[in-house]
Design a protein around this motif. Structure first.
Motif, PDB file in Angstrom:
ATOM      1  N   ARG A   1       2.364   7.026 -23.472  1.00 23.61           N
ATOM      2  CA  ARG A   1       2.301   7.503 -22.720  1.00 23.61           C
ATOM      3  C   ARG A   1       1.316   6.801 -21.347  1.00 23.61           C
TER       4      ARG A   1
ATOM      5  N   VAL B   1       4.876   8.403 -17.731  1.00 24.99           N
ATOM      6  CA  VAL B   1       5.466   7.473 -18.060  1.00 24.99           C
ATOM      7  C   VAL B   1       5.912   7.317 -20.088  1.00 24.99           C
TER       8      VAL B   1
ATOM      9  N   CYS C   1       6.621   5.823 -22.576  1.00 24.64           N
ATOM     10  CA  CYS C   1       7.501   4.818 -22.830  1.00 24.64           C
ATOM     11  C   CYS C   1       6.893   3.826 -24.256  1.00 24.64           C
TER      12      CYS C   1
ATOM     13  N   TYR D   1      10.182   0.255 -21.817  1.00 27.78           N
ATOM     14  CA  TYR D   1      11.342   1.144 -21.144  1.00 27.78           C
ATOM     15  C   TYR D   1      10.966   2.592 -21.157  1.00 27.78           C
ATOM     16  N   HIS D   2      11.612   3.321 -20.301  1.00 29.08           N
ATOM     17  CA  HIS D   2      11.035   4.826 -19.994  1.00 29.08           C
ATOM     18  C   HIS D   2      11.912   5.900 -21.132  1.00 29.08           C
TER      19      HIS D   2
ATOM     20  N   GLU E   1      14.510   9.164 -19.098  1.00 30.92           N
ATOM     21  CA  GLU E   1      15.264   8.314 -17.626  1.00 30.92           C
ATOM     22  C   GLU E   1      15.969   7.149 -18.543  1.00 30.92           C
TER      23      GLU E   1
ATOM     24  N   TYR F   1      11.324  -0.276 -16.804  1.00 28.93           N
ATOM     25  CA  TYR F   1      10.348  -0.472 -15.692  1.00 28.93           C
ATOM     26  C   TYR F   1       9.816  -1.450 -15.793  1.00 28.93           C
TER      27      TYR F   1
END
Length: 76
Positions: free
Chosen positions: A25, A38, A40, A55-56, A59, A63
């Motif tokens: 995170r 985030v 990820c 990579y989130h 979602e 990013y």
């Protein structure tokens, strides 16, 4: 020759998270003090340019952040 040992330890830890696909995170501070949380996986780190690509996982998007935008990083 002086080395920045804390930075090298942090760098090694981030590379390990990337290699193992560890879920992390990131707390990212964007313009005007806006904070993002985030969850990820780290895809790539460009140490020379100071960028990190993640990579989130919620979602399902990729990013790109600047390393100086990262306020905190924890494993999830």
């Amino acid at each position: 020759v002086r080395t920045n040992r804390p930075f090298m330890m942090m760098r090694e830890q981030i590379e390990e998270y990337k290699h193992n696909g560890t879920l992390v995170r990131l707390i990212v501070v964007k313009g005007k003090g806006v904070k993002l949380s985030v969850p990820c996986r780290i895809l790539n780190i460009d140490w020379a340019n100071g960028n990190i690509t993640v990579y989130h996982v919620d979602e399902k998007k990729v990013y790109l952040f600047h390393l100086f935008e990262i306020d905190d990083m924890t494993t999830v």
